[in-house]
Design an enzyme around this catalytic site. Structure first.
Site, PDB file in Angstrom:
ATOM      1  N   SER A   6     -33.865  45.140  10.000  1.00 24.12           N
ATOM      2  CA  SER A   6     -32.737  44.652  10.612  1.00 24.12           C
ATOM      3  C   SER A   6     -32.278  45.738  11.404  1.00 24.12           C
ATOM      4  O   SER A   6     -31.846  45.317  12.769  1.00 24.12           O
ATOM      5  CB  SER A   6     -31.669  44.139   9.627  1.00 24.12           C
ATOM      6  OG  SER A   6     -32.304  43.060   8.668  1.00 24.12           O
TER       7      SER A   6
ATOM      8  N   HIS B 275     -38.313  39.656   5.837  1.00 23.88           N
ATOM      9  CA  HIS B 275     -37.568  39.025   4.467  1.00 23.88           C
ATOM     10  C   HIS B 275     -38.227  37.761   4.107  1.00 23.88           C
ATOM     11  O   HIS B 275     -38.486  37.322   2.929  1.00 23.88           O
ATOM     12  CB  HIS B 275     -35.797  38.547   4.933  1.00 23.88           C
ATOM     13  CG  HIS B 275     -35.267  39.946   5.191  1.00 23.88           C
ATOM     14  ND1 HIS B 275     -34.787  40.154   6.072  1.00 23.88           N
ATOM     15  CD2 HIS B 275     -34.998  40.928   4.341  1.00 23.88           C
ATOM     16  CE1 HIS B 275     -33.851  41.279   6.126  1.00 23.88           C
ATOM     17  NE2 HIS B 275     -34.048  41.763   4.977  1.00 23.88           N
TER      18      HIS B 275
ATOM     19  N   LYS C 280     -23.070  50.209   4.732  1.00 27.13           N
ATOM     20  CA  LYS C 280     -23.375  49.640   6.155  1.00 27.13           C
ATOM     21  C   LYS C 280     -22.201  49.014   6.871  1.00 27.13           C
ATOM     22  O   LYS C 280     -21.444  48.517   6.391  1.00 27.13           O
ATOM     23  CB  LYS C 280     -24.464  48.602   5.928  1.00 27.13           C
ATOM     24  CG  LYS C 280     -25.938  49.092   5.656  1.00 27.13           C
ATOM     25  CD  LYS C 280     -26.772  48.021   5.658  1.00 27.13           C
ATOM     26  CE  LYS C 280     -28.131  48.626   5.339  1.00 27.13           C
ATOM     27  NZ  LYS C 280     -29.327  47.544   4.925  1.00 27.13           N
TER      28      LYS C 280
ATOM     29  N   ARG D 195     -41.164  48.883   2.149  1.00 19.72           N
ATOM     30  CA  ARG D 195     -42.104  48.988   3.000  1.00 19.72           C
ATOM     31  C   ARG D 195     -42.650  50.502   2.997  1.00 19.72           C
ATOM     32  O   ARG D 195     -43.507  50.640   1.987  1.00 19.72           O
ATOM     33  CB  ARG D 195     -41.121  49.145   4.402  1.00 19.72           C
ATOM     34  CG  ARG D 195     -40.940  47.738   4.759  1.00 19.72           C
ATOM     35  CD  ARG D 195     -39.934  47.477   5.699  1.00 19.72           C
ATOM     36  NE  ARG D 195     -38.631  48.248   5.317  1.00 19.72           N
ATOM     37  CZ  ARG D 195     -37.285  48.250   5.758  1.00 19.72           C
ATOM     38  NH1 ARG D 195     -36.889  47.582   6.880  1.00 19.72           N
ATOM     39  NH2 ARG D 195     -36.419  48.871   5.096  1.00 19.72           N
TER      40      ARG D 195
HETATM   41  O1  PNS Z   1     -30.406  44.944   2.468  1.00 18.88           O
HETATM   42  P1  PNS Z   1     -29.822  46.111   1.945  1.00 18.88           P
HETATM   43  O2  PNS Z   1     -28.633  46.674   2.559  1.00 18.88           O
HETATM   44  O3  PNS Z   1     -30.577  47.128   1.633  1.00 18.88           O
HETATM   45  O4  PNS Z   1     -29.184  45.678   0.395  1.00 18.88           O
HETATM   46  C1  PNS Z   1     -28.428  46.632  -0.455  1.00 18.88           C
HETATM   47  C2  PNS Z   1     -27.553  45.690  -1.447  1.00 18.88           C
HETATM   48  C3  PNS Z   1     -26.671  44.750  -0.986  1.00 18.88           C
HETATM   49  C4  PNS Z   1     -28.617  44.850  -2.494  1.00 18.88           C
HETATM   50  C5  PNS Z   1     -27.005  46.646  -2.543  1.00 18.88           C
HETATM   51  O5  PNS Z   1     -26.177  47.586  -1.936  1.00 18.88           O
HETATM   52  C6  PNS Z   1     -26.242  46.010  -3.693  1.00 18.88           C
HETATM   53  O6  PNS Z   1     -26.640  45.540  -4.555  1.00 18.88           O
HETATM   54  N1  PNS Z   1     -24.818  45.833  -3.456  1.00 18.88           N
HETATM   55  C7  PNS Z   1     -23.938  45.250  -4.430  1.00 18.88           C
HETATM   56  C8  PNS Z   1     -23.245  46.258  -5.191  1.00 18.88           C
HETATM   57  C9  PNS Z   1     -24.417  46.766  -6.284  1.00 18.88           C
HETATM   58  O7  PNS Z   1     -24.575  46.085  -7.378  1.00 18.88           O
HETATM   59  N2  PNS Z   1     -24.902  48.028  -5.942  1.00 18.88           N
HETATM   60  C10 PNS Z   1     -26.036  48.386  -6.846  1.00 18.88           C
HETATM   61  C11 PNS Z   1     -25.597  49.192  -8.168  1.00 18.88           C
HETATM   62  S1  PNS Z   1     -24.312  50.377  -8.009  1.00 18.88           S
END
Ligand code: PNS
Length: 165
Positions: free
Chosen positions: A129, A18, A42, A91
């Site tokens: 992570s 990150h 998650k 990645r």
């Molecule tokens: O580190 P991650 O878990 O891959 O991140 C994913 C994250 C948190 C960026 C994604 O789940 C997110 O944006 N969550 C907030 C809700 C949202 O806007 N979802 C995407 C469109 S439905």
């Protein structure tokens, strides 16, 4: 106009991968807002407050970076913060499907906000992570893959005897 990007994620916990994306993102953007959001798929090891603390500590030396959290839709948060870009690290091919779907959904929800991908540096291509937490759980030494405070927090969480080094 200030170029602002949101770097969203779970950050459970923040890793060197990150930090690498943020460092390189700062070459493209004036300001990066690192935001903890909820990924409903998650289950988290650390609370949002703990994840904030680890991010703030790891990023204290970075100029032009802010840490925040938001309980809601990413594009709505970006709009409120006047950001026109979402920064994500990519990645291997395995990341592609999820990232592609999320980028297209976010674009459908708000066409003014562009998703920008940076390829993770080769050095961190295999880290995540999740895999770091799994390695720690079974006693693996992951000291060089996470910032110092994260290493200590993981050690606290899983018990010193489970971690070598
Ligand atoms: O580190 P991650 O878990 O891959 O991140 C994913 C994250 C948190 C960026 C994604 O789940 C997110 O944006 N969550 C907030 C809700 C949202 O806007 N979802 C995407 C469109 S439905």
């Amino acid at each position: 106009m200030e170029r602002i990007a949101i770097y969203p994620g779970s950050f459970d916990p923040v890793t060197m991968g990150h930090l690498d994306i943020i460092e390189r993102g700062l070459k493209l953007f004036d300001r990066i807002i690192v935001t903890i959001l909820c990924n409903p798929a998650k289950r988290y090891l650390f609370s949002a407050a703990e994840r904030m603390e680890m991010l703030e500590d790891s990023l204290s030396g970075f100029k032009g970076v802010e840490v925040d959290q938001y309980d809601g839709l990413l594009v709505e948060y970006a709009r409120r913060r006047n950001a026109h870009a979402i920064l994500r690290g990519m990645r291997a091919v395995s990341d592609f499907e999820f990232e592609f779907q999320m980028a297209l959904m976010n674009r459908k929800l708000n066409r003014e906000i562009q998703t920008v991908f940076l390829m993770t540096s080769l050095r961190w291509i295999y880290t995540s992570s999740s895999i770091i937490k799994e390695a720690v759980r079974f006693g693996g030494d992951i000291r060089d893959m996470v910032p110092e405070l994260v290493f200590h927090k993981l050690r606290e969480r899983f018990g010193e005897d489970r971690m070598s080094g």
